[in-house]
Scaffold this motif. Structure first.
Motif, PDB file in Angstrom:
ATOM      1  N   ASN A   1     -14.084   5.247   3.334  1.00 46.45           N
ATOM      2  CA  ASN A   1     -14.252   6.642   3.778  1.00 46.45           C
ATOM      3  C   ASN A   1     -13.627   6.848   5.147  1.00 46.45           C
ATOM      4  O   ASN A   1     -14.261   7.356   6.076  1.00 46.45           O
ATOM      5  CB  ASN A   1     -15.734   7.029   3.805  1.00 46.45           C
ATOM      6  CG  ASN A   1     -16.396   6.862   2.444  1.00 46.45           C
ATOM      7  OD1 ASN A   1     -15.790   7.175   1.419  1.00 46.45           O
ATOM      8  ND2 ASN A   1     -17.607   6.339   2.429  1.00 46.45           N
ATOM      9  N   GLY A   2     -12.376   6.407   5.280  1.00 48.19           N
ATOM     10  CA  GLY A   2     -11.719   6.385   6.579  1.00 48.19           C
ATOM     11  C   GLY A   2     -11.434   7.733   7.168  1.00 48.19           C
ATOM     12  O   GLY A   2     -11.094   7.842   8.342  1.00 48.19           O
ATOM     13  N   MET A   3     -11.564   8.810   6.415  1.00 51.23           N
ATOM     14  CA  MET A   3     -11.343  10.178   6.915  1.00 51.23           C
ATOM     15  C   MET A   3      -9.993  10.260   7.621  1.00 51.23           C
ATOM     16  O   MET A   3      -9.867  10.790   8.720  1.00 51.23           O
ATOM     17  CB  MET A   3     -12.463  10.584   7.878  1.00 51.23           C
ATOM     18  CG  MET A   3     -13.836  10.626   7.249  1.00 51.23           C
ATOM     19  SD  MET A   3     -13.963  11.884   5.959  1.00 51.23           S
ATOM     20  CE  MET A   3     -13.874  13.368   6.970  1.00 51.23           C
ATOM     21  N   GLY A   4      -8.932   9.736   6.984  1.00 52.25           N
ATOM     22  CA  GLY A   4      -7.596   9.789   7.549  1.00 52.25           C
ATOM     23  C   GLY A   4      -7.182   8.550   8.296  1.00 52.25           C
ATOM     24  O   GLY A   4      -5.996   8.349   8.581  1.00 52.25           O
ATOM     25  N   ALA A   5      -8.144   7.678   8.635  1.00 57.06           N
ATOM     26  CA  ALA A   5      -7.824   6.467   9.382  1.00 57.06           C
ATOM     27  C   ALA A   5      -6.969   5.494   8.560  1.00 57.06           C
ATOM     28  O   ALA A   5      -6.259   4.664   9.107  1.00 57.06           O
ATOM     29  CB  ALA A   5      -9.098   5.768   9.844  1.00 57.06           C
TER      30      ALA A   5
ATOM     31  N   HIS B   1       0.843  -1.189   0.000  1.00 56.55           N
ATOM     32  CA  HIS B   1       0.000   0.000   0.000  1.00 56.55           C
ATOM     33  C   HIS B   1       0.880   1.241   0.000  1.00 56.55           C
ATOM     34  O   HIS B   1       1.811   1.357   0.796  1.00 56.55           O
ATOM     35  CB  HIS B   1      -0.912   0.025   1.223  1.00 56.55           C
ATOM     36  CG  HIS B   1      -1.850  -1.137   1.300  1.00 56.55           C
ATOM     37  ND1 HIS B   1      -3.032  -1.209   0.603  1.00 56.55           N
ATOM     38  CD2 HIS B   1      -1.768  -2.307   1.997  1.00 56.55           C
ATOM     39  CE1 HIS B   1      -3.644  -2.344   0.863  1.00 56.55           C
ATOM     40  NE2 HIS B   1      -2.895  -3.036   1.712  1.00 56.55           N
ATOM     41  N   VAL B   2       0.569   2.169  -0.875  1.00 62.61           N
ATOM     42  CA  VAL B   2       1.335   3.409  -0.980  1.00 62.61           C
ATOM     43  C   VAL B   2       0.514   4.563  -0.408  1.00 62.61           C
ATOM     44  O   VAL B   2      -0.564   4.877  -0.914  1.00 62.61           O
ATOM     45  CB  VAL B   2       1.703   3.719  -2.444  1.00 62.61           C
ATOM     46  CG1 VAL B   2       2.478   5.038  -2.528  1.00 62.61           C
ATOM     47  CG2 VAL B   2       2.537   2.588  -3.031  1.00 62.61           C
ATOM     48  N   GLY B   3       1.005   5.159   0.664  1.00 67.42           N
ATOM     49  CA  GLY B   3       0.346   6.335   1.232  1.00 67.42           C
ATOM     50  C   GLY B   3      -0.793   6.034   2.175  1.00 67.42           C
ATOM     51  O   GLY B   3      -0.923   6.655   3.222  1.00 67.42           O
ATOM     52  N   GLU B   4      -1.646   5.070   1.821  1.00 71.18           N
ATOM     53  CA  GLU B   4      -2.778   4.750   2.683  1.00 71.18           C
ATOM     54  C   GLU B   4      -3.252   3.325   2.450  1.00 71.18           C
ATOM     55  O   GLU B   4      -2.959   2.705   1.419  1.00 71.18           O
ATOM     56  CB  GLU B   4      -3.930   5.731   2.454  1.00 71.18           C
ATOM     57  CG  GLU B   4      -4.505   5.700   1.051  1.00 71.18           C
ATOM     58  CD  GLU B   4      -5.664   6.668   0.883  1.00 71.18           C
ATOM     59  OE1 GLU B   4      -6.446   6.482  -0.065  1.00 71.18           O
ATOM     60  OE2 GLU B   4      -5.785   7.599   1.703  1.00 71.18           O
ATOM     61  N   LEU B   5      -3.997   2.812   3.441  1.00 72.05           N
ATOM     62  CA  LEU B   5      -4.556   1.469   3.363  1.00 72.05           C
ATOM     63  C   LEU B   5      -5.935   1.533   2.721  1.00 72.05           C
ATOM     64  O   LEU B   5      -6.459   2.605   2.446  1.00 72.05           O
ATOM     65  CB  LEU B   5      -4.659   0.864   4.763  1.00 72.05           C
ATOM     66  CG  LEU B   5      -3.384   0.856   5.613  1.00 72.05           C
ATOM     67  CD1 LEU B   5      -3.699   0.330   7.010  1.00 72.05           C
ATOM     68  CD2 LEU B   5      -2.309   0.010   4.967  1.00 72.05           C
TER      69      LEU B   5
END
Length: 298
Positions: A289-293, A280-284
């Motif tokens: 709609n994890g809002m940063g999670a 994963h690059v940058g985020e999972l």
């Protein structure tokens, strides 16, 4: 007190005369030639020092910062890289148990009586396997392996790895919970019948008593083996996935999963920041709609 230059010309076979300079107190007339040499030398030295001071003021911070950056970036050959691969700072994991002191009475329906004991301390060793350094040395890819060794000196007095701890039998409770989630009543009844046979054959109880260190990391027993290999559970896809219970990982080569971080080359403020983790690059993509999670931080 006035300091002047007094000179004495000494005859020599050299083309030039030698001027022996002496400092002396008084108000004597100095040789213009010698004083001129001294004045020129002092003036030149002053100019050079002034230029050097200006260069230090203008370029010093950048030069110092660049020198520091070259030493702290996480690239082969630097001290930071060595510490990253194999940290010398001692790390420990401390574990406390809530020991079930009345296991048989608890299984019969009485209130459990728990005793907190610990700490049991384990020295942590981390080793990173560097799989790739990018051509521009800005990215470093690695996996991490952590091992834990029991440390009696930092544990509670008298603690041993072989101390027996009693607690809830997680595989037994988990197996029952899994079968109870079956919505079809007939299948659920059949599943419970299979489990009852396994529990009886393994002489399993609602509690289990295991040695301290295996309980922290992984242990196995007859019940787990049967839950893992039972034909009917395997056929239904409900068998226990492993032949042991592993609450925490120890000596796992996949402890961190493949990761990539910035080395600090090009921008020292990015040193150590995660770029990629487990593909994963940058985020999972774990939470919609994890809002940063989902952001990969660190």
């Amino acid at each position: 007190l006035t300091w002047v230059c007094a000179c004495k010309v000494v005859e020599t076979t050299d083309v030039n005369s030698v001027c022996e300079l002496n400092w002396m107190a008084g108000n004597r007339k100095a040789s213009p030639y010698c004083c001129g040499i001294l004045f020129s030398t002092c003036l030149l030295t002053s100019v050079l020092l002034l230029v050097l001071a200006i260069l230090i003021i203008v370029l010093g911070d950048n030069l110092i910062q660049e020198a520091v950056n070259q030493k702290v970036t996480v690239v082969p050959g630097h001290t930071t890289y060595k510490q990253f691969v194999n940290p010398s700072v001692p790390l420990w994991k401390s574990v406390h148990f809530f020991n079930l002191t009345n296991p048989e009475e608890f299984e019969a329906g009485e209130k459990p009586v728990l005793e907190e004991i610990g700490p049991y301390s384990y020295r942590e060793n981390r080793t990173k396997n560097i799989t790739e350094v990018s051509a521009d040395k800005k990215l470093l890819n690695y996996t991490q392996q952590k091992t834990f060794l029991f440390d009696a000196n930092n544990s509670m007095s008298g603690a041993q790895e072989t101390d027996v701890i009693c607690t809830v039998n997680l595989p037994l409770v988990g197996a029952v919970a899994e079968v109870m989630r079956i919505t079809d009543a007939t299948l659920r009844f059949a599943g419970m019948a299979i489990l009852e046979g396994i529990f009886k054959d393994a002489d399993a109880h609602l509690y289990t008593c295991q040695q301290a260190t295996p309980l922290v990391w992984n242990y196995t027993d007859d019940l787990i083996e049967r839950l893992h290999t039972n034909f009917f559970l395997v056929l239904a896809g409900m068998n226990y996935p492993r032949s042991y219970v592993s609450i925490q990982l120890n000596n796992s080569i996949n402890d961190s999963l493949p990761s990539a971080i910035y080395t600090g080359v090009g921008n020292i403020t990015d040193i150590g920041k995660f770029v990629k983790w487990d593909g994963h690059v940058g985020e999972l993509d774990t939470w919609p709609n994890g809002m940063g999670a989902n952001d990969i931080n660190g």
